[in-house]
Design a protein around this motif. Sequence first.
Motif, PDB file in Angstrom:
ATOM      1  N   CYS A 121       0.670  -1.171  -0.116  1.00  0.00           N
ATOM      2  CA  CYS A 121       0.063   0.135  -0.015  1.00  0.00           C
ATOM      3  C   CYS A 121       0.992   1.362  -0.182  1.00  0.00           C
ATOM      4  O   CYS A 121       2.065   1.467   0.594  1.00  0.00           O
ATOM      5  CB  CYS A 121      -0.973   0.084   1.241  1.00  0.00           C
ATOM      6  N   LEU A 122       0.483   2.246  -0.896  1.00  0.00           N
ATOM      7  CA  LEU A 122       1.222   3.406  -0.770  1.00  0.00           C
ATOM      8  C   LEU A 122       0.414   4.498  -0.354  1.00  0.00           C
ATOM      9  O   LEU A 122      -0.655   4.794  -0.138  1.00  0.00           O
ATOM     10  CB  LEU A 122       1.444   4.098  -2.202  1.00  0.00           C
ATOM     11  N   GLY A 127      -1.523  17.658   3.077  1.00  0.00           N
ATOM     12  CA  GLY A 127      -1.925  18.554   4.366  1.00  0.00           C
ATOM     13  C   GLY A 127      -1.318  18.031   5.260  1.00  0.00           C
ATOM     14  O   GLY A 127      -0.037  17.576   5.541  1.00  0.00           O
ATOM     15  N   ASP A 128      -2.279  17.631   6.510  1.00  0.00           N
ATOM     16  CA  ASP A 128      -1.594  17.001   8.007  1.00  0.00           C
ATOM     17  C   ASP A 128      -1.688  15.332   7.851  1.00  0.00           C
ATOM     18  O   ASP A 128      -1.274  15.110   8.992  1.00  0.00           O
ATOM     19  CB  ASP A 128      -2.489  17.578   8.998  1.00  0.00           C
ATOM     20  N   GLU A 129      -2.092  14.915   6.551  1.00  0.00           N
ATOM     21  CA  GLU A 129      -2.340  13.496   6.712  1.00  0.00           C
ATOM     22  C   GLU A 129      -1.763  12.721   5.938  1.00  0.00           C
ATOM     23  O   GLU A 129      -1.546  13.260   4.620  1.00  0.00           O
ATOM     24  CB  GLU A 129      -3.921  13.226   7.293  1.00  0.00           C
ATOM     25  N   HIS A 130      -1.601  11.379   6.106  1.00  0.00           N
ATOM     26  CA  HIS A 130      -1.064  10.745   4.889  1.00  0.00           C
ATOM     27  C   HIS A 130      -2.437  10.023   4.207  1.00  0.00           C
ATOM     28  O   HIS A 130      -3.267   9.133   5.079  1.00  0.00           O
ATOM     29  CB  HIS A 130      -0.058   9.488   5.208  1.00  0.00           C
ATOM     30  N   LEU A 131      -2.478   9.944   2.808  1.00  0.00           N
ATOM     31  CA  LEU A 131      -3.620   9.227   2.187  1.00  0.00           C
ATOM     32  C   LEU A 131      -3.214   7.899   1.605  1.00  0.00           C
ATOM     33  O   LEU A 131      -2.043   8.100   1.169  1.00  0.00           O
ATOM     34  CB  LEU A 131      -4.201  10.228   1.280  1.00  0.00           C
ATOM     35  N   LEU A 132      -4.150   7.179   1.323  1.00  0.00           N
ATOM     36  CA  LEU A 132      -3.902   5.754   0.688  1.00  0.00           C
ATOM     37  C   LEU A 132      -4.270   6.293  -0.758  1.00  0.00           C
ATOM     38  O   LEU A 132      -5.132   6.545  -1.267  1.00  0.00           O
ATOM     39  CB  LEU A 132      -4.996   4.768   1.165  1.00  0.00           C
ATOM     40  N   THR A 133      -2.937   6.414  -1.657  1.00  0.00           N
ATOM     41  CA  THR A 133      -3.180   6.746  -2.954  1.00  0.00           C
ATOM     42  C   THR A 133      -2.744   5.596  -4.211  1.00  0.00           C
ATOM     43  O   THR A 133      -3.107   5.542  -5.153  1.00  0.00           O
ATOM     44  CB  THR A 133      -1.977   7.590  -3.307  1.00  0.00           C
ATOM     45  N   GLN A 228      12.976   8.967  -2.944  1.00  0.00           N
ATOM     46  CA  GLN A 228      13.066  10.048  -3.884  1.00  0.00           C
ATOM     47  C   GLN A 228      11.568  10.641  -3.865  1.00  0.00           C
ATOM     48  O   GLN A 228      11.297  11.931  -3.906  1.00  0.00           O
ATOM     49  CB  GLN A 228      13.031   9.317  -5.172  1.00  0.00           C
ATOM     50  N   THR A 229      10.214  10.014  -3.647  1.00  0.00           N
ATOM     51  CA  THR A 229       9.104  10.505  -3.466  1.00  0.00           C
ATOM     52  C   THR A 229       8.573  10.713  -2.355  1.00  0.00           C
ATOM     53  O   THR A 229       7.621  11.429  -2.002  1.00  0.00           O
ATOM     54  CB  THR A 229       8.201   9.433  -4.239  1.00  0.00           C
ATOM     55  N   SER A 230       9.470  10.231  -1.250  1.00  0.00           N
ATOM     56  CA  SER A 230       8.843  10.262   0.192  1.00  0.00           C
ATOM     57  C   SER A 230       7.607   9.634   0.622  1.00  0.00           C
ATOM     58  O   SER A 230       7.115   9.909   1.670  1.00  0.00           O
ATOM     59  CB  SER A 230       8.691  11.694   0.661  1.00  0.00           C
ATOM     60  N   ALA A 231       6.964   8.959  -0.587  1.00  0.00           N
ATOM     61  CA  ALA A 231       5.927   8.003  -0.050  1.00  0.00           C
ATOM     62  C   ALA A 231       6.147   7.055   0.792  1.00  0.00           C
ATOM     63  O   ALA A 231       7.590   6.582   1.166  1.00  0.00           O
ATOM     64  CB  ALA A 231       5.290   7.577  -1.282  1.00  0.00           C
ATOM     65  N   VAL A 232       5.253   6.705   1.761  1.00  0.00           N
ATOM     66  CA  VAL A 232       5.360   5.543   2.765  1.00  0.00           C
ATOM     67  C   VAL A 232       4.920   4.045   2.227  1.00  0.00           C
ATOM     68  O   VAL A 232       3.581   4.210   1.901  1.00  0.00           O
ATOM     69  CB  VAL A 232       4.749   5.837   4.072  1.00  0.00           C
ATOM     70  N   VAL A 233       5.595   3.292   2.162  1.00  0.00           N
ATOM     71  CA  VAL A 233       5.057   1.923   1.725  1.00  0.00           C
ATOM     72  C   VAL A 233       4.558   1.121   2.871  1.00  0.00           C
ATOM     73  O   VAL A 233       5.372   0.981   3.892  1.00  0.00           O
ATOM     74  CB  VAL A 233       6.154   0.930   0.985  1.00  0.00           C
ATOM     75  N   PHE A 234       3.355   0.935   2.937  1.00  0.00           N
ATOM     76  CA  PHE A 234       2.827  -0.258   4.073  1.00  0.00           C
ATOM     77  C   PHE A 234       2.663  -1.492   3.589  1.00  0.00           C
ATOM     78  O   PHE A 234       2.028  -2.119   2.789  1.00  0.00           O
ATOM     79  CB  PHE A 234       1.364   0.384   4.443  1.00  0.00           C
ATOM     80  N   ALA A 235       3.630  -2.421   3.813  1.00  0.00           N
ATOM     81  CA  ALA A 235       3.861  -3.756   3.220  1.00  0.00           C
ATOM     82  C   ALA A 235       3.525  -4.840   4.121  1.00  0.00           C
ATOM     83  O   ALA A 235       3.761  -4.638   5.355  1.00  0.00           O
ATOM     84  CB  ALA A 235       5.322  -4.154   2.789  1.00  0.00           C
ATOM     85  N   ILE A 236       2.447  -5.718   3.711  1.00  0.00           N
ATOM     86  CA  ILE A 236       1.650  -6.501   4.714  1.00  0.00           C
ATOM     87  C   ILE A 236       2.122  -8.108   4.450  1.00  0.00           C
ATOM     88  O   ILE A 236       1.739  -8.393   3.154  1.00  0.00           O
ATOM     89  CB  ILE A 236       0.236  -6.252   4.745  1.00  0.00           C
ATOM     90  N   HIS A 237       2.729  -8.682   5.020  1.00  0.00           N
ATOM     91  CA  HIS A 237       3.170 -10.129   4.993  1.00  0.00           C
ATOM     92  C   HIS A 237       1.926 -10.921   5.882  1.00  0.00           C
ATOM     93  O   HIS A 237       2.062 -10.804   7.061  1.00  0.00           O
ATOM     94  CB  HIS A 237       4.347 -10.527   5.376  1.00  0.00           C
ATOM     95  N   THR A 238       0.954 -11.752   5.189  1.00  0.00           N
ATOM     96  CA  THR A 238       0.207 -12.316   6.016  1.00  0.00           C
ATOM     97  C   THR A 238       0.474 -14.025   6.267  1.00  0.00           C
ATOM     98  O   THR A 238       0.756 -14.602   5.562  1.00  0.00           O
ATOM     99  CB  THR A 238      -1.319 -12.674   5.149  1.00  0.00           C
ATOM    100  N   TYR A 239       0.212 -14.308   7.487  1.00  0.00           N
ATOM    101  CA  TYR A 239       0.491 -15.593   7.988  1.00  0.00           C
ATOM    102  C   TYR A 239      -0.890 -16.202   8.606  1.00  0.00           C
ATOM    103  O   TYR A 239      -1.649 -15.486   9.346  1.00  0.00           O
ATOM    104  CB  TYR A 239       1.450 -15.656   9.497  1.00  0.00           C
TER     105      TYR A 239
END
Length: 260
Positions: A121-122, A127-133, A228-239
């Motif tokens: 997830c990116l 503004g003041d928050e991070h959006l899921l893009t 480079q883009t300063s985006a945050v990656v939310f990486a999910i490994h499911t068990y």
Amino acid sequence: MPAILQSRLPFAPWMDPRTSRLPGTLPLLDEGWTLVDDAFGGQMAERDRLIREHPERVHALQDRARPAAHELYSSILATLQGRAGYHVTAGSVRRPDGVTVALDDSQPLLTLGRLVQEDLCLLEKDGDEHLLTGAILCFPAGWTLSQKLGQPMTRIHNPVESYDLDIARRVQRMFDAIRADQPLWRANSLLYDDATLHQPRLEGVPRPKPVAKTYARSERQCLIRLPQTSAVVFAIHTYVVRMTDLAPEVAQGLRAFHPD
């Protein structure tokens, strides 16, 4: 369809006071944030099926997120170059399960969704928050990508009862502070009667309460800043593991952690 399961959990977040409370994040050490485990073949086959048959359910990418998606694509391909079990060429990648995936940089997230076990997830600051893009989300545990796309963190976690305004502020401060050279990780835990990996759910629809509590489901969630883009990656490994495959004290602790 046979259940796709790991034989063990490498961690039990409910047993450690550092990870049992929200947000429960720790620095990610040397193991990296993309993993290959004993469910790789089964999970990747299911990812291939979902991406082939239902791409609109598992993938979304806003135009504004394309630079971040391409940066993530290049980063993961560079990582896989040196990863045991992978063979990377200019036009394809052979995975550890022997499947060869054609590279398509015009569809960066869809391609990555067939290369690694993690959902990706990116999140980008607005503004003041991070959006899921953007996201490739094959194994949701109780949420639907189309409802969350473009939403801020506070809206994404609605209606999670434990995610109150105080937690939201702490999480946003953490997102702001993530450094490209120091990714973070956390983990959650759930009890299920159904081992199905793809379990979306619309807001307002309650999660069925497990009765038999046959399976433990846990997500290893990593947070990575793209330099480079300063985006945050939310990486999910499911068990997903049978409760009977957990040590007795670990299974007992999980049931106590989720008493209902």
